[in-house]
Design a protein around this motif. Structure first.
Motif, PDB file in Angstrom:
ATOM      1  N   LEU A 286      -2.623   1.796   9.889  1.00 54.79           N
ATOM      2  CA  LEU A 286      -2.509   0.650  10.786  1.00 54.79           C
ATOM      3  C   LEU A 286      -3.521   0.733  11.923  1.00 54.79           C
ATOM      4  N   ASP A 287      -3.693   1.929  12.476  1.00 54.88           N
ATOM      5  CA  ASP A 287      -4.678   2.097  13.554  1.00 54.88           C
ATOM      6  C   ASP A 287      -6.084   1.750  13.059  1.00 54.88           C
ATOM      7  N   LEU A 288      -6.411   2.202  11.858  1.00 56.09           N
ATOM      8  CA  LEU A 288      -7.737   1.923  11.306  1.00 56.09           C
ATOM      9  C   LEU A 288      -7.916   0.432  11.014  1.00 56.09           C
TER      10      LEU A 288
ATOM     11  N   ALA B  18       0.843  -1.200   0.000  1.00 54.81           N
ATOM     12  CA  ALA B  18       0.000   0.000   0.000  1.00 54.81           C
ATOM     13  C   ALA B  18       0.877   1.248   0.000  1.00 54.81           C
ATOM     14  N   MET B  19       0.539   2.175  -0.875  1.00 55.50           N
ATOM     15  CA  MET B  19       1.283   3.424  -0.999  1.00 55.50           C
ATOM     16  C   MET B  19       0.852   4.413   0.071  1.00 55.50           C
ATOM     17  N   GLY B  20       1.794   5.270   0.440  1.00 55.36           N
ATOM     18  CA  GLY B  20       1.483   6.315   1.400  1.00 55.36           C
ATOM     19  C   GLY B  20       2.717   6.687   2.210  1.00 55.36           C
ATOM     20  N   SER B  21       2.673   7.836   2.828  1.00 51.97           N
ATOM     21  CA  SER B  21       3.787   8.267   3.666  1.00 51.97           C
ATOM     22  C   SER B  21       3.841   7.434   4.939  1.00 51.97           C
ATOM     23  N   ARG B  22       4.902   7.601   5.704  1.00 53.15           N
ATOM     24  CA  ARG B  22       4.996   6.873   6.969  1.00 53.15           C
ATOM     25  C   ARG B  22       3.878   7.299   7.915  1.00 53.15           C
ATOM     26  N   ARG B  23       3.531   8.573   7.893  1.00 54.45           N
ATOM     27  CA  ARG B  23       2.436   9.042   8.738  1.00 54.45           C
ATOM     28  C   ARG B  23       1.117   8.410   8.302  1.00 54.45           C
TER      29      ARG B  23
END
Length: 361
Positions: A295-297, A284-289
C-alpha cells in the motif's frame, strides 16, 4: 438452456430426439433462475437426463413434462406452484415456476444458431414465447431473426429487450397484450480471469475458474514456469511482463484479476495498471505485512485512496485455507461475493429466503 448448449448440440448432431424444459418465470424464491433447463434425450439404450430446473425440488415434474413433449412433439407450458399439487411434485421451497417444454429440432435454425454461439463461449440471446395462443407457443425471436408467425409489432419490442439484456446479462420476462408472454434468455461471452504469477495456487485457480465459466489466462515473465504443461486448464499461458501484458489485453467490468506473484517488481506496476482500468475484481496475494508495504508503494506511485479501496488484499475470504485448491476456493468465493454484493457470512447467521426473491417482471 444455454448452460446445456454443448451437450444439446451433440445430441442434435447425433439425431437423437431431445425435449427441453426451461424455466420461463420465477415468482418468489427459487433455487434456479429463469433460463435454466432440463433436457431429456431418447437414446438407443434408453433415456438420458441433462441439467436441472430446481436443484431437486421439481425435477420429476420436469422429466414427466419432457417425456410428454417427446411423445406429442408440441410445446407445453406448465405452472409449478406452492399448493396441494406442488407438494406432490416436491416443490416445497415456497416459490412458483413457469416452465415451457419443447422439442429441440434441426429446423429451428434461429434457436440452434444461438446455442452454437453459447457453446463457443460467445454472446447468445433469444426470446421464446412462453405463454399465449397455442399456435405461438415456443416461437423464437433473436436479434437478427424472428418467427414470421409473431405479430410484426412484437419483434421491435423484443429485440430492444434482447439488446438491453445482453448488456447486463440478465434473463427477463416480457408481457405483451393479448396474454402473450416471452422469456428472454441470455448467455454472455465467458468473462476473463487473468492470473498473474505461475505459482502453485495459479494451477488450482485456473482449474476452478474454468469450471466456473471463466476464460483463463496465466501470465508470468519467467518462461521456465509459464508453460502450458504446468497449467493445462488455462485457455492461454503468456510469457510477458505482467503490467505490459495487462496494458495490451482486453479488460471489462466482468474481468477478474488475481495477482499471485507477491514480488514488488511485478506487483506494484501491475496493480497500478489494474486499478486504472474497469476490472470488476482486483485481488493481490500476500501477508498482511506485505499488504501494508505494498500500500505504501502504491500510494508513492500516485494511486488514490479511492482506487486503493478497490483492491482486495490479502486476497480471498478467511476460510482457513491451506492447500492451493482451498486457497483458490477462498479467492473465487470472494470474487462471487464481490460480484453479488453479498456479506459472505454463513447462511445459518442470516434470515429470510436463502435464494434471491424475484419480483414479477
Amino acid at each position: 438452456m444455454f448452460e446445456l448448449a454443448v451437450e444439446l448440440l451433440q445430441r442434435l448432431d447425433s439425431d437423437e430426439p431431445v425435449a427441453v424444459v426451461t424455466v420461463t418465470r420465477v415468482l418468489g424464491t427459487a433455487p434456479r433462475p429463469v433460463g435454466c433447463s432440463m433436457a431429456v434425450v431418447a437414446t438407443a439404450s434408453g433415456e438420458r437426463v441433462l441439467g436441472a430446473i430446481s436443484g431437486g425440488c421439481a425435477e420429476s415434474s420436469a422429466h414427466a413434462l419432457a417425456r410428454q413433449v417427446l411423445a406429442s412433439g408440441g410445446p407445453v407450458s406448465e405452472h409449478l406452484g406452492f399448493d396441494e399439487w406442488a407438494f406432490s411434485t416436491g416443490l416445497s421451497c415456497g416459490g412458483q415456476l413457469r416452465v415451457l417444454g419443447y422439442r429441440l429440432e434441426a429446423d429451428r435454425t434461429d434457436l440452434i444458431a444461438e446455442l452454437r454461439a453459447a457453446a463457443e463461449g460467445l454472446d447468445a440471446a433469444l426470446a421464446i414465447v412462453s405463454r399465449g395462443p397455442d399456435e405461438l407457443l415456443g416461437r423464437v425471436v433473436t436479434l437478427t431473426g424472428g418467427d414470421a408467425a409473431l405479430p410484426a409489432g412484437v419483434l421491435g419490442v423484443v429485440r430492444k429487450e434482447l439488446a438491453e439484456r445482453l448488456v447486463d446479462g440478465r434473463c427477463s420476462v416480457i408481457e405483451l397484450s393479448g396474454d402473450l408472454e416471452l422469456a428472454v434468455l441470455v448467455s454472455r461471452a465467458r468473462p476473463r480471469l487473468l492470473i498473474f504469477g505461475a505459482v502453485d495456487v495459479a494451477g488450482a485457480l485456473s482449474r476452478l475458474g474454468r469450471q466456473l465459466g471463466y476464460r483463463v489466462t496465466v501470465c508470468d515473465a519467467r518462461a521456465l514456469f509459464a508453460t502450458a504443461d504446468r497449467f493445462p486448464d488455462a485457455d492461454e499461458v503468456v510469457v510477458d511482463w505482467p503490467a505490459r501484458y495487462l496494458a495490451g489485453t482486453s479488460v471489462d467490468v466482468r474481468t477478474v484479476i488475481a495477482v499471485l506473484t507477491h514480488e514488488e517488481r511485478f506487483d506494484v506496476p501491475l496493480i497500478v495498471a489494474a486499478l486504472t482500468g474497469p476490472a470488476g475484481y482486483i485481488g493481490a496475494m500476500g501477508s498482511r505485512r506485505t499488504h501494508l508495504r505494498r500500500l505504501d508503494l502504491l500510494r508513492a506511485a500516485g494511486v488514490s485512496a479511492e482506487a486503493l479501496a478497490r483492491l482486495h488484499s490479502p486476497i480471498g475470504l478467511d476460510l482457513g485455507a491451506a492447500t492451493p485448491m482451498e486457497t483458490a476456493v477462498s479467492i473465487m468465493a470472494e470474487v462471487i461475493a464481490a460480484r453479488t454484493g453479498s456479506a459472505a457470512r454463513p447462511l445459518a447467521q442470516g434470515s429470510g429466503p436463502i435464494h434471491a426473491v424475484v419480483a414479477p417482471a
